[in-house]
Design a protein around this motif. Structure first.
Motif, mmCIF file in Angstrom:
data_model
loop_
_atom_site.group_PDB
_atom_site.id
_atom_site.type_symbol
_atom_site.label_atom_id
_atom_site.label_comp_id
_atom_site.label_asym_id
_atom_site.label_seq_id
_atom_site.Cartn_x
_atom_site.Cartn_y
_atom_site.Cartn_z
ATOM 1 N N ALA A 1 13.675 2.879 -8.746
ATOM 2 C CA ALA A 1 13.023 1.575 -8.686
ATOM 3 C C ALA A 1 11.894 1.438 -9.698
ATOM 4 C CB ALA A 1 12.483 1.346 -7.270
ATOM 5 N N THR A 2 11.774 2.410 -10.599
ATOM 6 C CA THR A 2 10.642 2.351 -11.538
ATOM 7 C C THR A 2 10.810 1.212 -12.543
ATOM 8 O OG1 THR A 2 9.274 3.612 -13.078
ATOM 9 C CG2 THR A 2 11.641 3.974 -13.226
ATOM 10 N N ALA A 3 9.676 0.640 -12.948
ATOM 11 C CA ALA A 3 9.718 -0.429 -13.950
ATOM 12 C C ALA A 3 9.380 0.129 -15.329
ATOM 13 C CB ALA A 3 8.738 -1.537 -13.563
ATOM 14 N N GLY B 1 1.066 13.337 -16.953
ATOM 15 C CA GLY B 1 0.847 13.155 -15.526
ATOM 16 C C GLY B 1 0.443 11.723 -15.244
ATOM 17 N N LYS B 2 0.394 11.379 -13.952
ATOM 18 C CA LYS B 2 -0.015 10.021 -13.592
ATOM 19 C C LYS B 2 -0.476 10.043 -12.150
ATOM 20 C CE LYS B 2 1.685 5.345 -12.921
ATOM 21 N NZ LYS B 2 2.764 4.593 -12.308
ATOM 22 N N GLY B 3 -1.685 9.556 -11.880
ATOM 23 C CA GLY B 3 -2.198 9.545 -10.515
ATOM 24 C C GLY B 3 -2.101 10.925 -9.895
ATOM 25 N N SER B 4 -1.364 11.022 -8.793
ATOM 26 C CA SER B 4 -1.283 12.299 -8.083
ATOM 27 C C SER B 4 -0.194 13.219 -8.636
ATOM 28 C CB SER B 4 -1.042 12.043 -6.593
ATOM 29 O OG SER B 4 0.100 11.257 -6.430
ATOM 30 N N MET B 5 0.518 12.788 -9.689
ATOM 31 C CA MET B 5 1.522 13.681 -10.285
ATOM 32 C C MET B 5 0.916 14.430 -11.469
ATOM 33 S SD MET B 5 5.220 12.868 -12.025
ATOM 34 C CE MET B 5 5.625 13.770 -13.519
ATOM 35 N N ASN B 6 0.957 15.749 -11.425
ATOM 36 C CA ASN B 6 0.464 16.561 -12.541
ATOM 37 C C ASN B 6 1.426 16.475 -13.717
ATOM 38 O OD1 ASN B 6 -1.833 17.541 -11.220
ATOM 39 N ND2 ASN B 6 -0.626 19.197 -10.267
ATOM 40 N N LYS C 1 12.999 20.668 -13.121
ATOM 41 C CA LYS C 1 11.573 20.342 -13.189
ATOM 42 C C LYS C 1 11.138 19.184 -12.296
ATOM 43 C CE LYS C 1 10.575 23.027 -16.845
ATOM 44 N NZ LYS C 1 9.503 24.009 -16.865
ATOM 45 N N CYS C 2 12.054 18.320 -11.913
ATOM 46 C CA CYS C 2 11.637 17.083 -11.242
ATOM 47 C C CYS C 2 12.275 16.879 -9.873
ATOM 48 C CB CYS C 2 11.983 15.854 -12.098
ATOM 49 S SG CYS C 2 11.847 16.107 -13.880
ATOM 50 N N ALA C 3 13.491 17.425 -9.710
ATOM 51 C CA ALA C 3 14.276 17.082 -8.519
ATOM 52 C C ALA C 3 13.627 17.557 -7.222
ATOM 53 C CB ALA C 3 15.697 17.633 -8.640
ATOM 54 N N MET C 4 12.807 18.630 -7.281
ATOM 55 C CA MET C 4 12.194 19.100 -6.028
ATOM 56 C C MET C 4 11.280 18.045 -5.428
ATOM 57 S SD MET C 4 10.841 20.442 -8.831
ATOM 58 C CE MET C 4 9.800 21.679 -9.544
ATOM 59 N N CYS C 5 10.718 17.159 -6.231
ATOM 60 C CA CYS C 5 9.878 16.090 -5.699
ATOM 61 C C CYS C 5 10.630 14.758 -5.657
ATOM 62 C CB CYS C 5 8.623 15.918 -6.535
ATOM 63 S SG CYS C 5 7.486 17.312 -6.403
ATOM 64 N N HIS C 6 11.354 14.458 -6.741
ATOM 65 C CA HIS C 6 11.979 13.139 -6.844
ATOM 66 C C HIS C 6 13.413 13.113 -6.315
ATOM 67 C CE1 HIS C 6 8.782 11.071 -9.042
ATOM 68 N NE2 HIS C 6 8.589 12.200 -9.709
ATOM 69 N N GLY C 7 14.039 14.282 -6.118
ATOM 70 C CA GLY C 7 15.424 14.314 -5.641
ATOM 71 C C GLY C 7 16.393 14.112 -6.780
HETATM 72 C C1 HEC Z 1 5.152 18.042 -7.530
HETATM 73 C C2 HEC Z 1 5.912 16.837 -7.365
HETATM 74 C C3 HEC Z 1 6.411 16.115 -8.612
HETATM 75 C C4 HEC Z 1 7.120 16.632 -9.667
HETATM 76 C C5 HEC Z 1 7.592 18.068 -9.868
HETATM 77 C C6 HEC Z 1 7.400 15.530 -10.537
HETATM 78 N N1 HEC Z 1 6.837 14.372 -10.052
HETATM 79 FE FE1 HEC Z 1 6.969 12.548 -10.858
HETATM 80 N N2 HEC Z 1 5.747 11.802 -9.432
HETATM 81 C C7 HEC Z 1 5.226 12.525 -8.398
HETATM 82 C C8 HEC Z 1 4.272 11.691 -7.669
HETATM 83 C C9 HEC Z 1 3.485 12.126 -6.452
HETATM 84 C C10 HEC Z 1 4.248 10.437 -8.309
HETATM 85 C C11 HEC Z 1 3.407 9.224 -7.969
HETATM 86 C C12 HEC Z 1 2.164 9.297 -8.840
HETATM 87 C C13 HEC Z 1 1.218 8.145 -8.578
HETATM 88 O O1 HEC Z 1 1.573 7.025 -8.928
HETATM 89 O O2 HEC Z 1 0.136 8.420 -8.044
HETATM 90 C C14 HEC Z 1 5.191 10.561 -9.415
HETATM 91 C C15 HEC Z 1 5.432 9.515 -10.307
HETATM 92 C C16 HEC Z 1 6.348 9.590 -11.327
HETATM 93 C C17 HEC Z 1 6.662 8.507 -12.223
HETATM 94 C C18 HEC Z 1 6.036 7.125 -12.205
HETATM 95 C C19 HEC Z 1 6.978 6.151 -11.590
HETATM 96 C C20 HEC Z 1 6.421 4.745 -11.533
HETATM 97 O O3 HEC Z 1 7.235 3.830 -11.464
HETATM 98 O O4 HEC Z 1 5.195 4.620 -11.523
HETATM 99 C C21 HEC Z 1 7.620 8.963 -13.078
HETATM 100 C C22 HEC Z 1 8.306 8.178 -14.199
HETATM 101 C C23 HEC Z 1 7.889 10.331 -12.732
HETATM 102 N N3 HEC Z 1 7.101 10.687 -11.667
HETATM 103 C C24 HEC Z 1 8.803 11.125 -13.375
HETATM 104 C C25 HEC Z 1 8.881 12.505 -13.184
HETATM 105 C C26 HEC Z 1 9.716 13.369 -13.970
HETATM 106 C C27 HEC Z 1 10.682 12.886 -15.045
HETATM 107 C C28 HEC Z 1 9.490 14.629 -13.545
HETATM 108 C C29 HEC Z 1 10.069 15.915 -14.120
HETATM 109 C C30 HEC Z 1 9.821 16.148 -15.523
HETATM 110 C C31 HEC Z 1 8.557 14.548 -12.441
HETATM 111 N N4 HEC Z 1 8.201 13.253 -12.261
HETATM 112 C C32 HEC Z 1 8.123 15.640 -11.710
HETATM 113 C C33 HEC Z 1 5.520 13.817 -8.077
HETATM 114 C C34 HEC Z 1 6.231 14.703 -8.879
#
Ligand code: HEC
Length: 206
Positions: free
Chosen positions: A163-165, A178-183, A142-148
């Motif tokens: 590096a997240t706090a 979701g948060k900001g640009s992450m759904n 679910k996450c690695a495609m964006c976050h690795g």
């Molecule tokens: C489609 C790409 C995508 C996917 C899939 C995705 N993320 Fe993200 N993630 C992002 C983006 C882009 C941000 C930055 C959002 C912002 O701050 O605007 C982000 C931010 C975050 C943050 C906030 C980090 C911080 O320090 O502010 C966390 C935690 C996080 N993601 C966890 C996850 C996890 C866990 C999953 C899987 C369940 C996931 N993400 C799936 C794109 C993605």
């Protein structure tokens, strides 16, 4: 290593099929002299290719996660490949067109089966992950495609998770809302906590 062998396997299988198709066409179109000539020219290459075909195939088979629903597709493929070999040997030796064509049909058919097999396997793995509550498994799907896998990929502006706090609860909230640009990600609360625990323990600070 695995990727390299897989690519070598694809390459030699393609070359193998290529030689095979040319031979069959020559046989079917009654070009006996050309066929004899071609067979002689490619003999050494064919030996190397067949050996690599077999060795890479065996290596890849030992890495297969057996015990799934779709194992039977793999066995059908193997039977087709091995049935095609004696048919080809006899077919070309005796100039028997039916046997040669049948052999080519089997080997190309096994190619198609191999494709279906890997697609079904992939879907089965995704489905298993959907029901999973293992944080690492879910993270990888679910996450690695964006976050690795290490959290540092940064695809599409994804934050570096090493590096997240954020703490456990906050990470779970980002996943669910979701948060900001992450759904938000389609998982239930239990799964979100499992992923958050994995991120906090294995990626954050690493
Ligand atoms: C489609 C790409 C995508 C996917 C899939 C995705 N993320 Fe993200 N993630 C992002 C983006 C882009 C941000 C930055 C959002 C912002 O701050 O605007 C982000 C931010 C975050 C943050 C906030 C980090 C911080 O320090 O502010 C966390 C935690 C996080 N993601 C966890 C996850 C996890 C866990 C999953 C899987 C369940 C996931 N993400 C799936 C794109 C993605």
């Amino acid at each position: 290593m695995y990727k390299g062998i897989l690519h070598t396997h694809y390459l030699v299988v393609t070359l193998f099929l290529f030689i095979y198709v040319i031979k069959t066409i020559l046989l079917l179109s009654n070009k006996g002299d050309l066929l004899a000539n071609f067979t002689k020219k490619v003999r050494v290459a064919e030996m190397i290719i067949s050996t690599l075909f077999l060795l890479t195939g065996i290596y890849l088979a030992t890495k297969l996660p057996f015990g799934g629903k779709y194992d039977y597709l793999f066995w059908i493929k193997i039977v087709m490949v091995f049935a095609s070999i004696p048919l080809a040997v006899i077919g070309f030796k005796k100039g028997n067109k039916t046997l040669a064509a049948l052999s080519l049909l089997l080997i190309t058919g096994s190619f198609g089966i191999a494709e279906v097999y890997s697609k079904r396997k992939g879907v089965a793995a995704d489905n298993a992950a959907i029901a999973s509550t293992d944080g690492k498994t879910l993270y990888e799907v679910k996450c690695a495609m964006c976050h690795g896998n290490d959290g540092k990929l940064g695809m599409a502006g994804a934050k570096d998770l090493s590096a997240t706090a954020l703490n456990n609860g906050e990470i779970a909230s980002v996943i669910l809302n979701g948060k900001g640009s992450m759904n938000k990600v389609e998982v239930n609360e239990e799964q979100a906590s499992a992923i958050a625990a994995y991120v906090a323990a294995s990626l954050k600070g690493h």
